[in-house]
Scaffold this motif. Structure first.
Motif, mmCIF file in Angstrom:
data_model
loop_
_atom_site.group_PDB
_atom_site.id
_atom_site.type_symbol
_atom_site.label_atom_id
_atom_site.label_comp_id
_atom_site.label_asym_id
_atom_site.label_seq_id
_atom_site.Cartn_x
_atom_site.Cartn_y
_atom_site.Cartn_z
ATOM 1 N N LYS A 213 0.827 -1.207 0.000
ATOM 2 C CA LYS A 213 0.000 0.000 0.000
ATOM 3 C C LYS A 213 0.861 1.256 0.000
ATOM 4 C CE LYS A 213 -4.127 -1.940 2.210
ATOM 5 N NZ LYS A 213 -5.042 -1.856 3.388
ATOM 6 N N SER A 214 1.921 1.240 0.800
ATOM 7 C CA SER A 214 2.816 2.393 0.849
ATOM 8 C C SER A 214 3.474 2.629 -0.508
ATOM 9 C CB SER A 214 3.888 2.174 1.915
ATOM 10 O OG SER A 214 3.319 2.006 3.191
ATOM 11 N N GLN A 215 3.859 1.546 -1.166
ATOM 12 C CA GLN A 215 4.487 1.673 -2.478
ATOM 13 C C GLN A 215 3.530 2.279 -3.502
ATOM 14 O OE1 GLN A 215 7.978 0.747 -2.871
ATOM 15 N NE2 GLN A 215 7.459 1.027 -0.708
ATOM 16 N N LEU A 216 2.274 1.876 -3.438
ATOM 17 C CA LEU A 216 1.285 2.438 -4.365
ATOM 18 C C LEU A 216 1.045 3.913 -4.096
ATOM 19 C CD1 LEU A 216 -1.346 -0.458 -4.533
ATOM 20 C CD2 LEU A 216 0.305 0.211 -6.287
ATOM 21 N N VAL A 217 1.065 4.305 -2.824
ATOM 22 C CA VAL A 217 0.885 5.718 -2.478
ATOM 23 C C VAL A 217 2.057 6.542 -2.997
ATOM 24 C CG1 VAL A 217 0.791 7.366 -0.563
ATOM 25 C CG2 VAL A 217 -0.566 5.275 -0.477
ATOM 26 N N ILE A 218 3.278 6.048 -2.798
ATOM 27 C CA ILE A 218 4.469 6.754 -3.293
ATOM 28 C C ILE A 218 4.418 6.876 -4.812
ATOM 29 C CG2 ILE A 218 6.972 6.624 -3.519
ATOM 30 C CD1 ILE A 218 7.011 5.204 -0.803
ATOM 31 N N CYS A 219 4.087 5.776 -5.471
ATOM 32 C CA CYS A 219 4.009 5.773 -6.941
ATOM 33 C C CYS A 219 2.936 6.746 -7.433
ATOM 34 C CB CYS A 219 3.719 4.353 -7.423
ATOM 35 S SG CYS A 219 3.746 4.145 -9.207
#
Length: 449
Positions: A213-219
């Motif tokens: 989820k964090s990776q998707l937010v950063i992306c």
């Protein structure tokens, strides 16, 4: 010697009798028997006007977009050009990319093949979504990356179709955003690897924001910068079509796009390319089992070469438009180059990062299994303090989870490495790749937590 001039009878004329001239009696100051014309000067040719007095004049050629009217050069209005005889103006045919042109067929065929391959890879990822290879690749970012690749191929069709409001609007979003989606996913991948493996060497505390989820937010945050910039661009210069009259013999229908705005979009994507390349270099020595960074690095080098070649071609033909050095098909060269650069960038990403995974999943399913220990022996070169130690993983979340691993014998004590990776870091990364939450794990290696 000198010739003797005198009078010689060549004919007679009498009233009410026909005038007969015996040409054989005529001797001209030339080898030809043709009678010379007795005029002040030859008449001007097509598209020329006279300048001078009524007997002695100079013929001046009119410009390409002018016609002759009563010995004057008259300029044709925009969208019109002189006829073949330069006597009036005719409406020029509006030009745009057509599907029967090689400039259109080549990028369309290339993009179509790319779309088919991308859809096939998406199908394989969905079908084998729960297998170890797909899980370990970071499924969420892979789907984002595949969406960007698919968008890059689709942009080709907006580039080569007849310009209208809808195609120009989608082109503004697609051309810049498709590449941004790919680069943001690649940056997030390499950044995550760097923070997990490199930062853990300096800090006891594990890296944060590494969950899917964090990776998707950063992306998504990285992509949103480009999207906001495009909305600002649209508010300043609304999309639409315009006619290019730089060449007086042609009228070209095109999308309204200013090179300044296009350059800003390029700069942002180029900035992302630089970041991805830096992080790919920083993570090039991480353990082999997790090292997708080397493929990302090769991808970035290839993309740099593609777009460095694109910039002089695109902006060079733009600067030459309307000049004597302008190629006849300059706008076709621009659009074809843009389409091929996007498609080539997507293809490089597809073949470097996805084809190897698909090859294992489809052709070598025996390798698509979870090994007893995915830790690489070379990862522990300098971690000899964990030799033959017991690694205990305990769950701090509701539910019963306990797993023990025995670390195999590592390299000899005289093996060294400049950037050691802790055993604890490798274990946690293994579990994260299998979708275990870091906050739910307690890792103990020997007597260290």
């Amino acid at each position: 010697g000198k010739g003797i001039f005198g009078y010689k009878k060549i004919t007679e004329w009498e009233k009410n009798k026909p005038f007969v001239l015996d040409k054989s009696l005529l001797k001209w100051n030339s080898d030809s028997d043709k009678i010379p014309r007795s005029i002040c000067k030859e008449e001007c040719g097509i598209g020329e006007v006279k300048q001078g007095d009524h007997c002695c004049w100079v013929c001046v050629k009119c410009e390409e977009n002018q016609y002759v009217d009563i010995n004057k050069c008259i300029k044709c209005p925009q969208g019109f050009g002189p006829n073949e005889n330069k006597t009036s103006c005719l409406k020029l045919t509006i030009e745009f990319m057509t599907f029967n042109s090689p400039f259109t067929l080549i990028p369309i065929i290339f993009s179509t093949l790319g779309i088919i391959l991308t859809i096939y890879i998406i199908y394989i990822f969905i079908r084998y979504n729960e297998t170890p290879i797909i899980k370990a690749s970071g499924r969420e970012l892979c789907y984002v990356l595949l969406a960007g690749i698919l968008a890059s191929y689709l942009v080709t069709f907006f580039l080569v179709t007849k310009p209208n409001f809808a195609s120009c609007l989608l082109l503004r979003f697609g051309f810049s955003t498709s590449l941004t989606i790919c680069l943001s996913a690649l940056f997030t991948k390499t950044n995550r690897l760097s923070r997990i493996f490199n930062n853990s060497i300096k800090q006891v505390r594990q890296a944060s924001y590494v969950s899917p989820k964090s990776q998707l937010v950063i992306c998504g945050s990285i992509i949103s910068v480009q999207v906001v910039a495009i909305f600002i661009w649209i508010s300043i210069s609304p999309p639409g079509t315009s006619f290019d009259y730089d060449d007086p013999k042609r009228v070209i229908l095109q999308c309204k796009t200013q090179n300044t705005h296009l350059a800003v979009s390029f700069l942002y994507n180029f900035f992302l390319v630089i970041l991805c390349t830096i992080y790919a270099i920083k993570t090039r020595k991480i353990p082999e089992n997790f090292n997708e960074a080397r493929f990302i690095g090769f991808t970035m080098y290839s993309i740099c070469i593609i777009w460095v070649a694109f910039i002089p071609i695109y902006f060079g033909t733009t600067a030459a438009a309307g000049t004597s050095k302008s190629p006849k098909n300059n706008y076709k060269i621009q659009l074809t180059t843009m389409a091929m650069c996007l498609s080539l960038s997507a293809t490089v990403i597809l073949f470097c990062l996805f084809v190897p995974k698909i090859r294992v999943v489809v052709l070598k399913p025996n390798k698509n299994v979870r090994s007893k220990s995915t830790l690489n022996k070379s990862s522990f070169k300098s971690n000899t303090q964990y030799k033959n130690s017991k690694v205990v993983l305990q769950s701090k979340c509701p539910g019963n989870f306990e797993k023990s691993l025995t670390v195999a014998t590592v390299a000899s004590s005289n093996s060294t490495t400049s950037s050691p990776v802790s055993a604890k870091t490798l274990i946690i990364f293994n579990l994260l790749s299998l979708n275990y939450k870091q906050s739910c794990l307690k890792v103990q290696v020997g007597n260290k937590n």
